[in-house]
Design a protein around this motif. Structure first.
Motif, PDB file in Angstrom:
ATOM      1  N   GLY B 112      30.591  27.425  42.701  1.00 55.19           N
ATOM      2  CA  GLY B 112      30.198  28.464  41.772  1.00 55.19           C
ATOM      3  C   GLY B 112      31.358  29.130  41.045  1.00 55.19           C
ATOM      4  O   GLY B 112      31.260  30.271  40.609  1.00 55.19           O
ATOM      5  N   VAL B 113      32.466  28.393  40.899  1.00 55.12           N
ATOM      6  CA  VAL B 113      33.611  28.916  40.153  1.00 55.12           C
ATOM      7  C   VAL B 113      33.269  28.904  38.665  1.00 55.12           C
ATOM      8  O   VAL B 113      32.725  27.925  38.173  1.00 55.12           O
ATOM      9  CB  VAL B 113      34.857  28.019  40.398  1.00 55.12           C
ATOM     10  CG1 VAL B 113      36.039  28.502  39.578  1.00 55.12           C
ATOM     11  CG2 VAL B 113      35.194  27.986  41.879  1.00 55.12           C
ATOM     12  N   PRO B 114      33.574  29.987  37.921  1.00 56.48           N
ATOM     13  CA  PRO B 114      33.298  29.980  36.478  1.00 56.48           C
ATOM     14  C   PRO B 114      34.012  28.817  35.796  1.00 56.48           C
ATOM     15  O   PRO B 114      35.162  28.503  36.135  1.00 56.48           O
ATOM     16  CB  PRO B 114      33.840  31.319  35.987  1.00 56.48           C
ATOM     17  CG  PRO B 114      34.307  32.063  37.176  1.00 56.48           C
ATOM     18  CD  PRO B 114      34.092  31.257  38.399  1.00 56.48           C
ATOM     19  N   LYS B 115      33.327  28.213  34.829  1.00 54.85           N
ATOM     20  CA  LYS B 115      33.818  26.984  34.219  1.00 54.85           C
ATOM     21  C   LYS B 115      35.188  27.149  33.570  1.00 54.85           C
ATOM     22  O   LYS B 115      35.985  26.211  33.532  1.00 54.85           O
ATOM     23  CB  LYS B 115      32.809  26.491  33.183  1.00 54.85           C
ATOM     24  CG  LYS B 115      32.546  25.017  33.368  1.00 54.85           C
ATOM     25  CD  LYS B 115      31.427  24.532  32.520  1.00 54.85           C
ATOM     26  CE  LYS B 115      31.277  23.032  32.794  1.00 54.85           C
ATOM     27  NZ  LYS B 115      30.122  22.453  32.200  1.00 54.85           N
ATOM     28  N   SER B 116      35.462  28.350  33.081  1.00 51.15           N
ATOM     29  CA  SER B 116      36.720  28.571  32.367  1.00 51.15           C
ATOM     30  C   SER B 116      37.920  28.386  33.284  1.00 51.15           C
ATOM     31  O   SER B 116      39.023  28.116  32.829  1.00 51.15           O
ATOM     32  CB  SER B 116      36.721  29.982  31.769  1.00 51.15           C
ATOM     33  OG  SER B 116      36.491  30.930  32.799  1.00 51.15           O
ATOM     34  N   GLU B 117      37.699  28.517  34.584  1.00 55.31           N
ATOM     35  CA  GLU B 117      38.824  28.392  35.522  1.00 55.31           C
ATOM     36  C   GLU B 117      39.045  26.957  36.000  1.00 55.31           C
ATOM     37  O   GLU B 117      40.057  26.665  36.634  1.00 55.31           O
ATOM     38  CB  GLU B 117      38.586  29.294  36.749  1.00 55.31           C
ATOM     39  CG  GLU B 117      38.687  30.768  36.438  1.00 55.31           C
ATOM     40  CD  GLU B 117      38.438  31.610  37.678  1.00 55.31           C
ATOM     41  OE1 GLU B 117      38.822  31.168  38.784  1.00 55.31           O
ATOM     42  OE2 GLU B 117      37.839  32.690  37.545  1.00 55.31           O
ATOM     43  N   HIS B 118      38.054  26.075  35.733  1.00 54.67           N
ATOM     44  CA  HIS B 118      38.109  24.724  36.300  1.00 54.67           C
ATOM     45  C   HIS B 118      39.392  23.981  35.968  1.00 54.67           C
ATOM     46  O   HIS B 118      40.070  23.469  36.861  1.00 54.67           O
ATOM     47  CB  HIS B 118      36.902  23.903  35.827  1.00 54.67           C
ATOM     48  CG  HIS B 118      35.631  24.298  36.505  1.00 54.67           C
ATOM     49  ND1 HIS B 118      34.503  23.515  36.508  1.00 54.67           N
ATOM     50  CD2 HIS B 118      35.308  25.396  37.221  1.00 54.67           C
ATOM     51  CE1 HIS B 118      33.539  24.126  37.186  1.00 54.67           C
ATOM     52  NE2 HIS B 118      34.004  25.273  37.613  1.00 54.67           N
ATOM     53  N   ALA B 119      39.719  23.920  34.662  1.00 50.67           N
ATOM     54  CA  ALA B 119      40.852  23.096  34.230  1.00 50.67           C
ATOM     55  C   ALA B 119      42.149  23.570  34.884  1.00 50.67           C
ATOM     56  O   ALA B 119      42.895  22.759  35.440  1.00 50.67           O
ATOM     57  CB  ALA B 119      40.962  23.136  32.718  1.00 50.67           C
ATOM     58  N   GLY B 120      42.394  24.859  34.837  1.00 49.05           N
ATOM     59  CA  GLY B 120      43.634  25.395  35.377  1.00 49.05           C
ATOM     60  C   GLY B 120      43.771  25.157  36.865  1.00 49.05           C
ATOM     61  O   GLY B 120      44.808  24.693  37.339  1.00 49.05           O
ATOM     62  N   ARG B 121      42.688  25.440  37.589  1.00 44.96           N
ATOM     63  CA  ARG B 121      42.739  25.283  39.047  1.00 44.96           C
ATOM     64  C   ARG B 121      42.902  23.820  39.443  1.00 44.96           C
ATOM     65  O   ARG B 121      43.635  23.498  40.374  1.00 44.96           O
ATOM     66  CB  ARG B 121      41.445  25.799  39.655  1.00 44.96           C
ATOM     67  CG  ARG B 121      41.384  27.304  39.771  1.00 44.96           C
ATOM     68  CD  ARG B 121      40.530  27.611  40.973  1.00 44.96           C
ATOM     69  NE  ARG B 121      39.857  28.884  40.896  1.00 44.96           N
ATOM     70  CZ  ARG B 121      38.974  29.286  41.804  1.00 44.96           C
ATOM     71  NH1 ARG B 121      38.626  28.482  42.796  1.00 44.96           N
ATOM     72  NH2 ARG B 121      38.410  30.459  41.713  1.00 44.96           N
ATOM     73  N   ALA B 122      42.191  22.936  38.717  1.00 46.56           N
ATOM     74  CA  ALA B 122      42.275  21.504  39.037  1.00 46.56           C
ATOM     75  C   ALA B 122      43.703  21.021  38.853  1.00 46.56           C
ATOM     76  O   ALA B 122      44.257  20.324  39.709  1.00 46.56           O
ATOM     77  CB  ALA B 122      41.319  20.712  38.156  1.00 46.56           C
ATOM     78  N   GLU B 123      44.298  21.437  37.737  1.00 45.07           N
ATOM     79  CA  GLU B 123      45.658  21.000  37.436  1.00 45.07           C
ATOM     80  C   GLU B 123      46.635  21.498  38.502  1.00 45.07           C
ATOM     81  O   GLU B 123      47.472  20.742  39.004  1.00 45.07           O
ATOM     82  CB  GLU B 123      46.045  21.554  36.063  1.00 45.07           C
ATOM     83  CG  GLU B 123      47.200  20.840  35.414  1.00 45.07           C
ATOM     84  CD  GLU B 123      47.516  21.454  34.049  1.00 45.07           C
ATOM     85  OE1 GLU B 123      48.676  21.357  33.642  1.00 45.07           O
ATOM     86  OE2 GLU B 123      46.608  22.046  33.430  1.00 45.07           O
ATOM     87  N   LYS B 124      46.466  22.762  38.877  1.00 39.74           N
ATOM     88  CA  LYS B 124      47.372  23.366  39.851  1.00 39.74           C
ATOM     89  C   LYS B 124      47.275  22.658  41.212  1.00 39.74           C
ATOM     90  O   LYS B 124      48.281  22.354  41.845  1.00 39.74           O
ATOM     91  CB  LYS B 124      47.031  24.855  40.010  1.00 39.74           C
ATOM     92  CG  LYS B 124      48.255  25.755  39.959  1.00 39.74           C
ATOM     93  CD  LYS B 124      47.875  27.228  40.081  1.00 39.74           C
ATOM     94  CE  LYS B 124      47.644  27.629  41.518  1.00 39.74           C
ATOM     95  NZ  LYS B 124      47.045  28.975  41.651  1.00 39.74           N
ATOM     96  N   SER B 125      46.055  22.399  41.634  1.00 40.64           N
ATOM     97  CA  SER B 125      45.899  21.805  42.963  1.00 40.64           C
ATOM     98  C   SER B 125      46.360  20.344  42.960  1.00 40.64           C
ATOM     99  O   SER B 125      46.905  19.863  43.950  1.00 40.64           O
ATOM    100  CB  SER B 125      44.453  21.918  43.444  1.00 40.64           C
ATOM    101  OG  SER B 125      43.598  21.205  42.609  1.00 40.64           O
ATOM    102  N   LEU B 126      46.164  19.645  41.835  1.00 40.27           N
ATOM    103  CA  LEU B 126      46.653  18.262  41.758  1.00 40.27           C
ATOM    104  C   LEU B 126      48.177  18.240  41.813  1.00 40.27           C
ATOM    105  O   LEU B 126      48.771  17.359  42.436  1.00 40.27           O
ATOM    106  CB  LEU B 126      46.168  17.593  40.479  1.00 40.27           C
ATOM    107  CG  LEU B 126      44.786  16.959  40.577  1.00 40.27           C
ATOM    108  CD1 LEU B 126      44.324  16.488  39.220  1.00 40.27           C
ATOM    109  CD2 LEU B 126      44.804  15.791  41.552  1.00 40.27           C
TER     110      LEU B 126
END
Lengths: 290, 279
Positions: B112-126
């Motif tokens: 349930g993370v807001p969509k706007s955060e997806h790209a940034g978080r994905a990049e950071k964790s990768l």
């Protein structure tokens, strides 16, 4: 295989043969011949399409020769004549309507078969209890030769398109259910567990885990269902009808018009292949990850 | 490492599969109590079938225990708590039809993370797991070790306080395991997550853990807790130190008897099965 091996042996023997000028030249040419065969072989092995085309050409040739010189023209017609007559068949009174009608029955039957088979397959496949209790019935009905109850279909649904559609659905729906049940079952449980651990709702699990997993078996089921529906519709049309392709195939056969009969069958085959190919293309688009 | 705050409180947890008297009845876990301190890495180790994974699933809310309670952040666990707990499983639990990046985004969508955060978080964790270049690869195109890194990235992107890892490197070869263990230690020193880590490997337990909980044979319970006083990130040289060897040996002594006991309790079960078949 052995011929290639022996050519290998011959190559090692070449220097010795070279000592004798009389012997050397024919052996050389034979060797070159062997190499040419080898090259042709590897070329063919890399291009199965050529062999496929060749096989079709051979069959058509045998058919052409047999039909022209050895068989009764009342019963069979050579492919060249069938091909030439395609236009005439299409302009036979009633044939365009028949093609349209059969296509309509096929499309409606297929849509109904998918609309019933997909949810039923999902429901049975996802519930172990439903699978154990209902699957044997599905398999039983699937295995039963439905042609034996075709008269009942006519009785219930009349001699119009309804009975053809119903009989098509009866043939198409079971392969769809069975492939979908099988497809759902081999889903790795860990994927559902992991989705659940991340907070996926039931709908999200269906949408993002079960559906994507099912796509290959869904398409396999669609293809099998499509041929099932085609079989059912045509069987019903052949049995009793006043229109449709089945009606005309019966008529052409009984009036000894094999040219038109084969022409009609060719069109039917083209229709089936086109539909199948459409499903296959769609499937390919969804299967990029494999 | 610890502020002393309790992240996970396990109180008298027991679990049995099936009912008493049934053929498949197994008492996996009995009367286990354990507190996991915030920010620590706790390893669960023990003979197979001792209920380590069962306990992990109880903590994660994937399994309701037949006895006892678990509290996470003061709340009793009644089901998955995706906001507090993320999982890394033994076998690859990545969705094979999605790319690594899509897998990570899907996890966030489920949580349930807001969509706007997806790209940034994905990049950071990768980036954190060193897989930034493989974002668009499908799991089938990655090696086993990379798949587990991707699974870890998916869990990290959920930004939970607690990470449960069920033999995450269990299916990997020794060398890949070692490297992943080192990287994990570096990563964890930065994130301050509370981690419960199930493993079979003595070396892995000593290398990664702040505390190791040694389980007894089935029905399992915590036999002893061993503290590993060594700051994170752990240096590869730690493996060859005397401290490491001593701790590893201590674990070995503790476990050896339990593994013997586990094997012995398996044996009559098997024999009984063979007799049952004879007339």
């Amino acid at each position: 295989m052995t011929s290639i091996r022996s050519s290998g042996v011959a190559t090692t023997a070449r220097p010795r043969a070279g000592e004798d000028p009389v012997l050397s030249s024919p052996l050389d040419s034979r060797l070159r011949g062997n190499e040419r065969i080898k090259a042709a072989r590897t070329f063919l092995l890399r291009h199965p399409g050529i062999v496929r085309l060749g096989a079709v050409v051979v069959i058509l040739l045998v058919w052409e020769i047999a039909a022209r010189f050895f068989m009764d023209p009342m019963f069979i017609s050579p492919p060249s004549r069938v091909f030439a007559s395609l236009g005439r068949v299409l302009h036979t009174a009633g044939v365009p309507d028949a093609l349209q009608l059969t296509f309509f029955e096929l499309a409606v039957g297929f849509a109904i078969a998918v609309a019933i088979g997909l949810p039923l397959g999902l429901a049975i496949g996802l519930q172990p209890f439903a699978r154990r209790s209902l699957m044997p019935i599905v398999l039983l009905v699937y295995g039963m030769p439905k042609i034996t109850i075709l008269p009942l279909f006519i009785l219930f649904f009349g001699i119009g398109p309804e009975s053809k559609i119903a009989f098509g659905v009866a043939h198409g729906v079971f392969p769809i259910i069975i492939t979908i049940v099988a497809g759902v079952q081999n889903l790795k449980p860990i994927l559902l567990v992991s989705a659940r651990s991340m907070g996926a709702s039931r709908w999200q699990m269906l949408r993002w885990v079960i559906f994507p997993h099912m796509i290959p078996s869904f398409f396999a089921g669609m293809r099998l269902g499509m041929s099932g529906v085609l079989l059912g519709v045509l069987l019903a049309e052949l049995y009793v009808s006043t229109a449709g392709i089945g009606y005309f195939t019966t008529m052409f056969t009984e009036n000894f018009q094999p040219t038109k009969l084969f022409g009609l069958i060719a069109m039917l085959a083209a229709m089936a292949i086109a539909l199948n190919e459409m499903v296959r293309r769609a499937e390919h688009r969804f299967n990029r990850w494999r | 490492m610890s502020t002393g705050e309790i992240a996970i409180r396990i109180k008298n947890v027991g679990h049995q599969f099936g009912e008493a008297g049934e053929a498949r009845h197994v008492r996996a876990l009995t009367d286990t109590s354990l507190d996991v301190v915030r920010g620590e890495l706790l390893c669960l180790i023990g003979p197979s079938g001792c209920g380590k994974s069962t306990l992990l699933n109880v903590i994660g809310g994937l399994l309701a225990p037949t006895g006892g309670t678990v509290e996470v952040a003061g709340k009793p666990v009644r089901g998955p708590m995706p906001g507090d707990i993320a999982y890394v499983f033994q076998e690859s639990a990545l969705f094979p039809w999605n790319t690594v990046d899509e897998n990570i985004r899907l996890g966030m969508r489920f949580q349930g993370v807001p969509k706007s955060e997806h790209a940034g978080r994905a990049e950071k964790s990768l980036e954190a797991v060193g897989l930034a270049e493989f974002a668009d690869h499908y799991p089938g195109q990655l090696s086993g070790g990379m798949r587990q890194r991707a699974a870890l990235a998916r869990a990290l992107a959920l930004q939970t306080g607690i990470l449960l890892m069920d033999e995450p490197f269990g299916a990997l070869d020794e060398q890949t395991r070692m490297i992943l263990g080192e990287d994990l230690s570096v990563l964890l020193a930065r994130t301050e997550k509370t981690i419960v880590f199930v493993t079979h490997s003595l070396g892995e337990a000593v290398f990664l853990a702040d505390r190791v909980a040694v389980f007894s044979a089935r029905p399992g319970t915590v036999k002893k807790l061993i503290r590993v006083d060594e700051p994170h990130p752990r240096n590869p040289a730690f493996v060859t130190s005397e401290k490491f060897t001593a701790l590893r040996n201590e674990l070995y002594d503790l476990l050896h008897d339990e593994i013997r006991a586990a094997v012995a309790s398996e044996a009559p079960r098997r024999r009984r099965g063979a007799n049952g078949g004879a007339p």
